[in-house]
Design an enzyme around this catalytic site. Structure first.
Site, PDB file in Angstrom:
ATOM      1  N   GLN A  72      28.208  -0.149  51.524  1.00 46.18           N
ATOM      2  CA  GLN A  72      27.040   0.066  52.398  1.00 46.18           C
ATOM      3  C   GLN A  72      25.766   0.035  51.559  1.00 46.18           C
ATOM      4  O   GLN A  72      24.784  -0.616  51.882  1.00 46.18           O
ATOM      5  CB  GLN A  72      27.112   1.443  53.060  1.00 46.18           C
ATOM      6  CG  GLN A  72      28.327   1.697  53.909  1.00 46.18           C
ATOM      7  CD  GLN A  72      28.135   2.954  54.739  1.00 46.18           C
ATOM      8  OE1 GLN A  72      27.462   2.917  55.756  1.00 46.18           O
ATOM      9  NE2 GLN A  72      28.724   4.059  54.302  1.00 46.18           N
ATOM     10  N   ASP A  85      31.399  -7.855  43.018  1.00 42.63           N
ATOM     11  CA  ASP A  85      32.333  -7.169  43.900  1.00 42.63           C
ATOM     12  C   ASP A  85      33.622  -6.891  43.124  1.00 42.63           C
ATOM     13  O   ASP A  85      33.712  -7.171  41.920  1.00 42.63           O
ATOM     14  CB  ASP A  85      32.591  -7.977  45.177  1.00 42.63           C
ATOM     15  CG  ASP A  85      33.155  -9.355  44.868  1.00 42.63           C
ATOM     16  OD1 ASP A  85      33.555  -9.601  43.703  1.00 42.63           O
ATOM     17  OD2 ASP A  85      33.201 -10.190  45.785  1.00 42.63           O
ATOM     18  N   TYR A  99      26.015   6.880  41.841  1.00 45.82           N
ATOM     19  CA  TYR A  99      25.847   7.658  43.079  1.00 45.82           C
ATOM     20  C   TYR A  99      26.941   8.700  43.219  1.00 45.82           C
ATOM     21  O   TYR A  99      28.114   8.430  42.953  1.00 45.82           O
ATOM     22  CB  TYR A  99      25.827   6.718  44.297  1.00 45.82           C
ATOM     23  CG  TYR A  99      24.639   5.787  44.196  1.00 45.82           C
ATOM     24  CD1 TYR A  99      23.388   6.204  44.619  1.00 45.82           C
ATOM     25  CD2 TYR A  99      24.754   4.551  43.570  1.00 45.82           C
ATOM     26  CE1 TYR A  99      22.272   5.391  44.455  1.00 45.82           C
ATOM     27  CE2 TYR A  99      23.650   3.734  43.400  1.00 45.82           C
ATOM     28  CZ  TYR A  99      22.415   4.158  43.847  1.00 45.82           C
ATOM     29  OH  TYR A  99      21.311   3.361  43.668  1.00 45.82           O
ATOM     30  N   ALA A 143      33.135   2.757  44.413  1.00 43.32           N
ATOM     31  CA  ALA A 143      33.776   4.075  44.309  1.00 43.32           C
ATOM     32  C   ALA A 143      35.001   4.109  45.205  1.00 43.32           C
ATOM     33  O   ALA A 143      35.127   3.296  46.135  1.00 43.32           O
ATOM     34  CB  ALA A 143      32.793   5.165  44.751  1.00 43.32           C
ATOM     35  N   TYR A 198      38.621  13.847  46.757  1.00 40.71           N
ATOM     36  CA  TYR A 198      37.471  12.934  46.605  1.00 40.71           C
ATOM     37  C   TYR A 198      36.311  13.661  45.913  1.00 40.71           C
ATOM     38  O   TYR A 198      35.738  13.158  44.941  1.00 40.71           O
ATOM     39  CB  TYR A 198      37.046  12.423  47.986  1.00 40.71           C
ATOM     40  CG  TYR A 198      35.704  11.737  48.016  1.00 40.71           C
ATOM     41  CD1 TYR A 198      35.514  10.472  47.465  1.00 40.71           C
ATOM     42  CD2 TYR A 198      34.588  12.370  48.599  1.00 40.71           C
ATOM     43  CE1 TYR A 198      34.277   9.848  47.495  1.00 40.71           C
ATOM     44  CE2 TYR A 198      33.346  11.752  48.633  1.00 40.71           C
ATOM     45  CZ  TYR A 198      33.196  10.500  48.081  1.00 40.71           C
ATOM     46  OH  TYR A 198      31.962   9.879  48.102  1.00 40.71           O
ATOM     47  N   THR A 215      27.782  12.680  45.502  1.00 46.23           N
ATOM     48  CA  THR A 215      27.908  13.120  46.884  1.00 46.23           C
ATOM     49  C   THR A 215      27.727  14.629  47.070  1.00 46.23           C
ATOM     50  O   THR A 215      27.985  15.407  46.145  1.00 46.23           O
ATOM     51  CB  THR A 215      29.312  12.705  47.396  1.00 46.23           C
ATOM     52  OG1 THR A 215      29.588  13.357  48.633  1.00 46.23           O
ATOM     53  CG2 THR A 215      30.413  13.099  46.420  1.00 46.23           C
ATOM     54  N   TRP A 268      26.046  11.919  54.072  1.00 49.61           N
ATOM     55  CA  TRP A 268      25.952  11.421  55.454  1.00 49.61           C
ATOM     56  C   TRP A 268      25.334  10.012  55.479  1.00 49.61           C
ATOM     57  O   TRP A 268      24.436   9.721  56.259  1.00 49.61           O
ATOM     58  CB  TRP A 268      25.136  12.390  56.325  1.00 49.61           C
ATOM     59  CG  TRP A 268      25.813  13.689  56.609  1.00 49.61           C
ATOM     60  CD1 TRP A 268      26.722  14.341  55.838  1.00 49.61           C
ATOM     61  CD2 TRP A 268      25.628  14.517  57.765  1.00 49.61           C
ATOM     62  NE1 TRP A 268      27.115  15.522  56.440  1.00 49.61           N
ATOM     63  CE2 TRP A 268      26.455  15.655  57.617  1.00 49.61           C
ATOM     64  CE3 TRP A 268      24.827  14.419  58.914  1.00 49.61           C
ATOM     65  CZ2 TRP A 268      26.518  16.676  58.570  1.00 49.61           C
ATOM     66  CZ3 TRP A 268      24.883  15.432  59.859  1.00 49.61           C
ATOM     67  CH2 TRP A 268      25.724  16.544  59.691  1.00 49.61           C
TER      68      TRP A 268
HETATM   69  N1  LIG Z   1      29.460   7.183  52.556  1.00 53.91           N
HETATM   70  C1  LIG Z   1      28.894   8.364  52.392  1.00 53.91           C
HETATM   71  O1  LIG Z   1      28.656   9.137  53.338  1.00 53.91           O
HETATM   72  C2  LIG Z   1      28.469   8.798  51.002  1.00 53.91           C
HETATM   73  C3  LIG Z   1      27.832  10.017  50.884  1.00 53.91           C
HETATM   74  C4  LIG Z   1      27.402  10.410  49.627  1.00 53.91           C
HETATM   75  C5  LIG Z   1      27.629   9.620  48.521  1.00 53.91           C
HETATM   76  N2  LIG Z   1      28.294   8.454  48.648  1.00 53.91           N
HETATM   77  C6  LIG Z   1      28.507   7.659  47.429  1.00 53.91           C
HETATM   78  O2  LIG Z   1      27.652   6.524  47.486  1.00 53.91           O
HETATM   79  C7  LIG Z   1      28.289   5.397  46.860  1.00 53.91           C
HETATM   80  C8  LIG Z   1      28.335   4.228  47.839  1.00 53.91           C
HETATM   81  O3  LIG Z   1      29.021   4.664  49.015  1.00 53.91           O
HETATM   82  P1  LIG Z   1      29.238   3.646  50.231  1.00 53.91           P
HETATM   83  O4  LIG Z   1      29.520   4.459  51.439  1.00 53.91           O
HETATM   84  O5  LIG Z   1      28.124   2.658  50.228  1.00 53.91           O
HETATM   85  O6  LIG Z   1      30.581   2.926  49.744  1.00 53.91           O
HETATM   86  P2  LIG Z   1      31.591   2.051  50.631  1.00 53.91           P
HETATM   87  O7  LIG Z   1      30.832   1.319  51.686  1.00 53.91           O
HETATM   88  O8  LIG Z   1      32.740   2.913  51.013  1.00 53.91           O
HETATM   89  O9  LIG Z   1      32.091   0.964  49.575  1.00 53.91           O
HETATM   90  C9  LIG Z   1      32.793   1.309  48.426  1.00 53.91           C
HETATM   91  C10 LIG Z   1      32.832   0.057  47.584  1.00 53.91           C
HETATM   92  O10 LIG Z   1      33.554   0.326  46.389  1.00 53.91           O
HETATM   93  C11 LIG Z   1      34.320  -0.821  46.116  1.00 53.91           C
HETATM   94  N3  LIG Z   1      35.476  -0.500  45.295  1.00 53.91           N
HETATM   95  C12 LIG Z   1      36.465   0.398  45.545  1.00 53.91           C
HETATM   96  N4  LIG Z   1      37.371   0.361  44.567  1.00 53.91           N
HETATM   97  C13 LIG Z   1      36.959  -0.574  43.675  1.00 53.91           C
HETATM   98  C14 LIG Z   1      37.458  -1.073  42.462  1.00 53.91           C
HETATM   99  N5  LIG Z   1      38.620  -0.644  41.958  1.00 53.91           N
HETATM  100  N6  LIG Z   1      36.757  -2.018  41.802  1.00 53.91           N
HETATM  101  C15 LIG Z   1      35.603  -2.492  42.298  1.00 53.91           C
HETATM  102  N7  LIG Z   1      35.059  -2.071  43.455  1.00 53.91           N
HETATM  103  C16 LIG Z   1      35.743  -1.117  44.141  1.00 53.91           C
HETATM  104  C17 LIG Z   1      34.772  -1.327  47.470  1.00 53.91           C
HETATM  105  O11 LIG Z   1      35.177  -2.643  47.364  1.00 53.91           O
HETATM  106  P3  LIG Z   1      36.151  -3.320  48.469  1.00 53.91           P
HETATM  107  O12 LIG Z   1      35.244  -3.676  49.605  1.00 53.91           O
HETATM  108  O13 LIG Z   1      36.737  -4.485  47.758  1.00 53.91           O
HETATM  109  O14 LIG Z   1      37.166  -2.277  48.831  1.00 53.91           O
HETATM  110  C18 LIG Z   1      33.506  -1.122  48.277  1.00 53.91           C
HETATM  111  O15 LIG Z   1      32.650  -2.261  48.185  1.00 53.91           O
HETATM  112  C19 LIG Z   1      29.652   5.894  46.403  1.00 53.91           C
HETATM  113  O16 LIG Z   1      29.545   6.312  45.059  1.00 53.91           O
HETATM  114  C20 LIG Z   1      29.915   7.116  47.270  1.00 53.91           C
HETATM  115  O17 LIG Z   1      30.766   8.035  46.617  1.00 53.91           O
HETATM  116  C21 LIG Z   1      28.706   8.008  49.869  1.00 53.91           C
END
Ligand SMILES: NC(=O)c1ccc[n+]([C@@H]2O[C@H](COP(=O)([O-])OP(=O)(O)OC[C@H]3O[C@@H](n4cnc5c(N)ncnc54)[C@H](OP(=O)(O)O)[C@@H]3O)[C@@H](O)[C@H]2O)c1
Length: 305
Positions: A16, A35, A103, A64, A129, A105, A154
């Site tokens: 995202q 990617d 990043y 992540a 997590y 959380t 969020w």
């Molecule tokens: N979502 C939330 O509410 C939230 C809140 C706070 C913080 N965060 C943090 O913000 C960051 C971005 O979150 P997001 O929600 O944008 O993430 P996301 O949409 O869930 O995407 C995670 C990405 O990580 C990639 N990934 C997973 N395993 C991998 C690997 N082994 N090698 C390379 N790439 C890999 C995935 O690739 P594939 O598409 O190939 O699986 C995907 O593109 C993360 O660090 C997350 O912990 C998220």
């Protein structure tokens, strides 16, 4: 650091956040966006060799293990991606004298605090997590490279799986829906996090001693709400915009988080105090409703429903 255009390596370009960063970081410097196919965080050698090949001034990592419930049974994989790989990124950043932008959380906290969490509060995660993300943070600080750890919560985007999309899809299928009303936070668009990240990098790039800004920062939209109120707000906008939903805001019913049988426990209080970021980087964080309105508008204009 000089004000020349720094080379940026973006990991997780299809997350995202990665999707939005591809746009906002493109004005900071030449961007190499990867990617999983080009750089797999589970492959240490590949990770190291790609960083050494590109020699970026900024490594920006959005990749992540983010499957919160699945992490309860895939602990090793969650730690491999969220801790071990992050330690390698920090080591490589340190070796090159580069910055690591990473990043994290609100899930590093247990949500028991009465008010918003500051960067000084001690992490105490409730689920695997959260533990793995907290371990990633510790690894970066242990290695001691120049870093920005940006904690958000969020998070949502038009491009991704998230709460607003889940609510819209449920409201299309059913004429009434239940939403958790006892968890509080600030819905934060990936768009906002990406734009603020770009502003932060822009400042680092222009300062004489940018390393003084190395540290952990909380970044969310301003204001706060519950999942329940957020769902009502979104469905109100969707209803007014004529989106094809069966459940309008009056058909949303509050439930407790405890009534949901999820594998991972979630914190009830996800509120993050953002004053450190606002003071040090002089950025403005708009109220969460601004980007929530934009989300529905984008869904409607692009006919995504
Ligand atoms: N979502 C939330 O509410 C939230 C809140 C706070 C913080 N965060 C943090 O913000 C960051 C971005 O979150 P997001 O929600 O944008 O993430 P996301 O949409 O869930 O995407 C995670 C990405 O990580 C990639 N990934 C997973 N395993 C991998 C690997 N082994 N090698 C390379 N790439 C890999 C995935 O690739 P594939 O598409 O190939 O699986 C995907 O593109 C993360 O660090 C997350 O912990 C998220």
């Amino acid at each position: 650091m000089t004000s020349s255009s720094p080379k940026i390596l973006l990991l997780g370009k299809d997350s995202q956040l990665g999707w939005e960063l591809r746009r906002s970081l493109s004005t900071i410097g030449p961007l190499m966006a990867c990617d999983r196919q080009s750089v797999n965080l589970e492959n240490a050698d590949e990770l190291r060799s790609q960083i050494r090949l590109h020699q970026p001034a900024f490594i920006v990592n959005t990749a992540a293990y983010t499957a919160v419930d699945k992490a309860e049974t895939e602990q090793a994989k969650a730690y491999q991606i969220n801790e071990t790989a992050v330690r390698i990124l920090a080591e490589e950043a340190s070796r090159l004298g580069s910055w690591l932008v990473h990043y994290s959380t609100d899930y590093v906290f247990d949500g028991e605090k009465a008010g918003p969490y500051t960067e000084e509060d001690r992490p105490r995660p409730l689920n695997v997590y959260g533990h793995s993300k907290a371990a990633g943070e510790v690894a970066i600080r242990d290695v001691g490279c120049k870093y920005l750890i940006v904690r958000s919560g969020w998070l949502y985007s038009v491009h991704g799986s998230n709460f607003p999309w889940a609510i819209l899809r449920r409201a299309i299928e059913r004429d009434q829906i239940e939403v958790v009303a006892d968890s509080f936070g600030a819905p934060t668009s990936a768009h906002l996090v990406a734009d603020i990240t770009a502003a932060m990098l822009g400042q680092l790039n222009s300062l004489h001693k940018p390393e003084e800004l190395s540290g952990t920062y909380h970044l969310t939209a301003s204001g706060e709400t519950s999942w329940y109120d957020f769902a009502q707000f979104l469905l109100g906008l969707a209803h007014n915009r004529g989106l094809p939903i069966k459940a309008n805001p009056n058909h949303v019913f509050p439930v407790t988080g405890a009534s949901y049988a999820a594998a991972a426990i979630r914190p009830k209080n996800s509120r993050l105090d953002t004053s450190l970021l606002r003071d040090r980087f002089r950025v403005y964080l708009p109220d969460w409703k601004l980007h929530a309105r934009r989300f529905i508008e984008e869904v409607a204009r692009s006919r995504l429903l």
